[in-house]
Design a protein around this motif. Structure first.
Motif, PDB file in Angstrom:
ATOM      1  N   VAL A   1       0.836  -1.204   0.000  1.00  0.00           N
ATOM      2  CA  VAL A   1       0.000   0.000   0.000  1.00  0.00           C
ATOM      3  C   VAL A   1       0.868   1.249   0.000  1.00  0.00           C
ATOM      4  CG1 VAL A   1      -1.675   1.341   1.332  1.00  0.00           C
ATOM      5  CG2 VAL A   1      -1.954  -1.137   1.109  1.00  0.00           C
ATOM      6  N   GLN A   2       1.831   1.291   0.929  1.00  0.00           N
ATOM      7  CA  GLN A   2       2.665   2.483   1.049  1.00  0.00           C
ATOM      8  C   GLN A   2       3.561   2.686  -0.168  1.00  0.00           C
ATOM      9  OE1 GLN A   2       2.174  -0.009   3.186  1.00  0.00           O
ATOM     10  NE2 GLN A   2       2.744   0.527   5.290  1.00  0.00           N
ATOM     11  N   ARG A   3       4.080   1.588  -0.721  1.00  0.00           N
ATOM     12  CA  ARG A   3       5.042   1.691  -1.816  1.00  0.00           C
ATOM     13  C   ARG A   3       4.383   1.845  -3.182  1.00  0.00           C
ATOM     14  NH1 ARG A   3       7.127  -2.833  -1.013  1.00  0.00           N
ATOM     15  NH2 ARG A   3       5.910  -3.963  -2.577  1.00  0.00           N
ATOM     16  N   ASP A   4       3.288   1.088  -3.425  1.00  0.00           N
ATOM     17  CA  ASP A   4       2.714   1.031  -4.770  1.00  0.00           C
ATOM     18  C   ASP A   4       1.441   1.850  -4.948  1.00  0.00           C
ATOM     19  OD1 ASP A   4       4.729  -0.791  -5.489  1.00  0.00           O
ATOM     20  OD2 ASP A   4       3.547  -2.482  -4.750  1.00  0.00           O
ATOM     21  N   LEU A   5       0.657   2.041  -3.863  1.00  0.00           N
ATOM     22  CA  LEU A   5      -0.647   2.688  -4.000  1.00  0.00           C
ATOM     23  C   LEU A   5      -0.695   4.120  -3.463  1.00  0.00           C
ATOM     24  CD1 LEU A   5      -3.078  -0.235  -3.065  1.00  0.00           C
ATOM     25  CD2 LEU A   5      -2.367   0.520  -5.334  1.00  0.00           C
ATOM     26  N   ALA A   6       0.091   4.416  -2.449  1.00  0.00           N
ATOM     27  CA  ALA A   6       0.037   5.746  -1.836  1.00  0.00           C
ATOM     28  C   ALA A   6       0.626   6.796  -2.773  1.00  0.00           C
ATOM     29  CB  ALA A   6       0.787   5.743  -0.510  1.00  0.00           C
ATOM     30  N   PRO A   7      -0.127   7.842  -3.125  1.00  0.00           N
ATOM     31  CA  PRO A   7       0.414   8.892  -4.005  1.00  0.00           C
ATOM     32  C   PRO A   7       1.512   9.677  -3.296  1.00  0.00           C
ATOM     33  CG  PRO A   7      -1.991   8.970  -3.899  1.00  0.00           C
ATOM     34  CD  PRO A   7      -1.540   8.063  -2.799  1.00  0.00           C
ATOM     35  N   THR A   8       2.472  10.146  -4.048  1.00  0.00           N
ATOM     36  CA  THR A   8       3.515  11.007  -3.511  1.00  0.00           C
ATOM     37  C   THR A   8       3.051  12.458  -3.557  1.00  0.00           C
ATOM     38  OG1 THR A   8       4.562  11.338  -5.668  1.00  0.00           O
ATOM     39  CG2 THR A   8       5.248   9.401  -4.390  1.00  0.00           C
ATOM     40  N   GLY A   9       3.753  13.309  -2.831  1.00  0.00           N
ATOM     41  CA  GLY A   9       3.408  14.724  -2.840  1.00  0.00           C
ATOM     42  C   GLY A   9       3.485  15.323  -4.230  1.00  0.00           C
ATOM     43  N   GLN A  10       4.481  14.917  -5.004  1.00  0.00           N
ATOM     44  CA  GLN A  10       4.624  15.403  -6.373  1.00  0.00           C
ATOM     45  C   GLN A  10       3.430  15.007  -7.221  1.00  0.00           C
ATOM     46  OE1 GLN A  10       6.889  17.323  -7.796  1.00  0.00           O
ATOM     47  NE2 GLN A  10       6.121  17.106  -9.903  1.00  0.00           N
ATOM     48  N   GLU A  11       2.972  13.756  -7.055  1.00  0.00           N
ATOM     49  CA  GLU A  11       1.853  13.258  -7.865  1.00  0.00           C
ATOM     50  C   GLU A  11       0.553  13.955  -7.508  1.00  0.00           C
ATOM     51  OE1 GLU A  11       3.065   8.632  -8.796  1.00  0.00           O
ATOM     52  OE2 GLU A  11       2.271   9.155  -6.820  1.00  0.00           O
ATOM     53  N   LEU A  12       0.410  14.438  -6.287  1.00  0.00           N
ATOM     54  CA  LEU A  12      -0.834  15.056  -5.851  1.00  0.00           C
ATOM     55  C   LEU A  12      -0.950  16.521  -6.261  1.00  0.00           C
ATOM     56  CD1 LEU A  12      -1.252  13.509  -2.285  1.00  0.00           C
ATOM     57  CD2 LEU A  12      -2.639  13.048  -4.308  1.00  0.00           C
ATOM     58  N   ARG A  13       0.074  17.049  -6.887  1.00  0.00           N
ATOM     59  CA  ARG A  13      -0.030  18.427  -7.347  1.00  0.00           C
ATOM     60  C   ARG A  13      -1.076  18.519  -8.464  1.00  0.00           C
ATOM     61  NH1 ARG A  13       6.297  20.517  -7.633  1.00  0.00           N
ATOM     62  NH2 ARG A  13       6.702  20.372  -5.380  1.00  0.00           N
ATOM     63  N   PRO A  14      -1.945  19.530  -8.399  1.00  0.00           N
ATOM     64  CA  PRO A  14      -3.011  19.657  -9.416  1.00  0.00           C
ATOM     65  C   PRO A  14      -2.489  19.622 -10.841  1.00  0.00           C
ATOM     66  CG  PRO A  14      -3.379  21.189  -7.610  1.00  0.00           C
ATOM     67  CD  PRO A  14      -2.038  20.577  -7.370  1.00  0.00           C
ATOM     68  N   ARG A  15      -1.330  20.219 -11.062  1.00  0.00           N
ATOM     69  CA  ARG A  15      -0.771  20.256 -12.413  1.00  0.00           C
ATOM     70  C   ARG A  15      -0.435  18.842 -12.902  1.00  0.00           C
ATOM     71  NH1 ARG A  15       4.057  24.427 -14.156  1.00  0.00           N
ATOM     72  NH2 ARG A  15       3.895  24.131 -16.423  1.00  0.00           N
ATOM     73  N   HIS A  16       0.101  18.016 -11.996  1.00  0.00           N
ATOM     74  CA  HIS A  16       0.450  16.641 -12.357  1.00  0.00           C
ATOM     75  C   HIS A  16      -0.810  15.821 -12.638  1.00  0.00           C
ATOM     76  CE1 HIS A  16       3.120  13.063 -12.243  1.00  0.00           C
ATOM     77  NE2 HIS A  16       2.023  12.461 -11.826  1.00  0.00           N
ATOM     78  N   ILE A  17      -1.817  15.967 -11.782  1.00  0.00           N
ATOM     79  CA  ILE A  17      -3.075  15.228 -11.965  1.00  0.00           C
ATOM     80  C   ILE A  17      -3.740  15.627 -13.275  1.00  0.00           C
ATOM     81  CG2 ILE A  17      -5.383  14.841 -11.036  1.00  0.00           C
ATOM     82  CD1 ILE A  17      -4.234  15.213  -8.242  1.00  0.00           C
ATOM     83  N   TRP A  18      -3.774  16.929 -13.558  1.00  0.00           N
ATOM     84  CA  TRP A  18      -4.419  17.408 -14.772  1.00  0.00           C
ATOM     85  C   TRP A  18      -3.686  16.889 -16.017  1.00  0.00           C
ATOM     86  CZ3 TRP A  18      -8.602  18.473 -16.889  1.00  0.00           C
ATOM     87  CH2 TRP A  18      -8.710  19.227 -18.059  1.00  0.00           C
ATOM     88  N   GLN A  19      -2.359  16.804 -15.955  1.00  0.00           N
ATOM     89  CA  GLN A  19      -1.597  16.279 -17.079  1.00  0.00           C
ATOM     90  C   GLN A  19      -1.930  14.813 -17.322  1.00  0.00           C
ATOM     91  OE1 GLN A  19       0.486  18.003 -19.237  1.00  0.00           O
ATOM     92  NE2 GLN A  19       0.347  16.063 -20.362  1.00  0.00           N
ATOM     93  N   ASP A  20      -2.108  14.057 -16.234  1.00  0.00           N
ATOM     94  CA  ASP A  20      -2.455  12.644 -16.366  1.00  0.00           C
ATOM     95  C   ASP A  20      -3.865  12.492 -16.940  1.00  0.00           C
ATOM     96  OD1 ASP A  20      -1.046  10.232 -15.996  1.00  0.00           O
ATOM     97  OD2 ASP A  20      -2.407   9.666 -14.385  1.00  0.00           O
ATOM     98  N   VAL A  21      -4.772  13.376 -16.517  1.00  0.00           N
ATOM     99  CA  VAL A  21      -6.133  13.353 -17.060  1.00  0.00           C
ATOM    100  C   VAL A  21      -6.098  13.594 -18.574  1.00  0.00           C
ATOM    101  CG1 VAL A  21      -8.350  14.561 -17.101  1.00  0.00           C
ATOM    102  CG2 VAL A  21      -7.261  14.028 -14.918  1.00  0.00           C
ATOM    103  N   LYS A  22      -5.310  14.569 -19.013  1.00  0.00           N
ATOM    104  CA  LYS A  22      -5.209  14.879 -20.441  1.00  0.00           C
ATOM    105  C   LYS A  22      -4.594  13.712 -21.211  1.00  0.00           C
ATOM    106  CE  LYS A  22      -2.999  18.800 -20.042  1.00  0.00           C
ATOM    107  NZ  LYS A  22      -2.335  20.068 -20.468  1.00  0.00           N
TER     108      LYS A  22
END
Length: 272
Positions: free
Chosen positions: A141-162
């Protein structure tokens, strides 16, 4: 026990990505969830209305109704009525909220549906608790599923959505890990939707109300718990549909091999 990934020659695009406990839980969970959803629809057919509060049909107005009126099916949400003839409300010559094609059993049988529902619930809860324990103890859970702080940035999430909207899936080294949308959806289902469905299901039981009356207060009454239960089930259906679409679009052979054998072939980077 050595990591199977280390047995793969350096530079190979075939990796061991999914361990056996994850694969076993995935398929067992898929079976139990499908049976629970289909038997739950038959249970819903017994009273195809949802309410907020404690008392339901005696004192409260339904916020959702699936029914039929003069041979025409309809879905009513609040004050909005949507015609659904041929989909919901009418099943052949029978006025049922959900048709026989998506219910267990296929013919109207509330007692049998409850037996199917409660039996499959054990296959959901017990393996689910074991998966939680294993996932935390092994740090999956901690290694594979928990998002990192970098991944939780809105800009990163929006890029993944696109990227997903454009069907641009991770390739090469990036495909070794879950992307942020996968992490958020899996964590939401495993630690959000499924536990909430279990708790609201327990809240609807008179026996559990006597043992744990605080659950009625937690969800605002038995009818509110039923509504939350239905909403979570609907969100779970939406997750399954999107999940299956992504499997098909990303490559069903590779994705199925991953969840059956654990081995995954990394999509090669596109030549520039």
């Amino acid at each position: 026990m050595s990591d199977p990934d280390r047995s793969v020659p350096e530079g190979s695009d075939l990796i061991y990505r999914q361990r056996r406990p994850v694969r076993l839980w995935h398929w067992l969970n898929a079976f139990s969830v499908i049976v629970m959803l289909m038997s739950g629809l038959m249970i819903f057919n017994a009273h195809p209305m949802l309410y907020w509060g404690q008392y339901g049909a005696n004192q409260d107005l339904p916020w959702l109704v699936i029914g039929a009126n003069e041979g025409a099916g309809f879905l009513k949400i609040g004050g909005v009525t949507i015609p659904t003839t041929g989909v919901l409300g009418i099943s052949g010559d029978n006025e049922l909220a959900f048709p026989a094609l998506v219910t267990i059993p296929s013919s109207y049988d509330l007692a049998a549906a409850r037996r199917w529902h409660f039996a499959s619930a054990w296959l959901l809860v017990v393996p689910g608790l074991l998966f939680w324990i294993w996932g935390l103890a092994s740090r999956h859970v901690q290694r594979d599923l928990a998002p990192t702080g970098q991944e939780l940035r809105p800009r990163h999430i929006w890029q993944d959505v696109k990227n997903h909207a454009r069907l641009r899936f991770p390739r090469g080294e990036a495909a070794r890990r879950y992307n942020i949308l996968q992490k958020l959806s899996y964590v939401g289902v495993i630690f959000g939707l499924l536990p909430t469905m279990v708790l609201t299901g327990l809240t609807m039981s008179p026996g559990m109300n006597a043992a744990w009356p605080w659950m009625l207060d937690l969800f605002g009454g038995r009818q509110s718990a039923r509504s939350v239960h239905f909403i979570c089930a609907s969100l779970l259906v939406a997750f399954i549909i999107v999940h299956l679409m992504m499997v098909v679009l990303a490559g069903p052979v590779n994705e199925l091999r991953l969840m059956i054998t654990g081995w995954y072939r990394l999509p090669r980077e596109k030549a520039r």
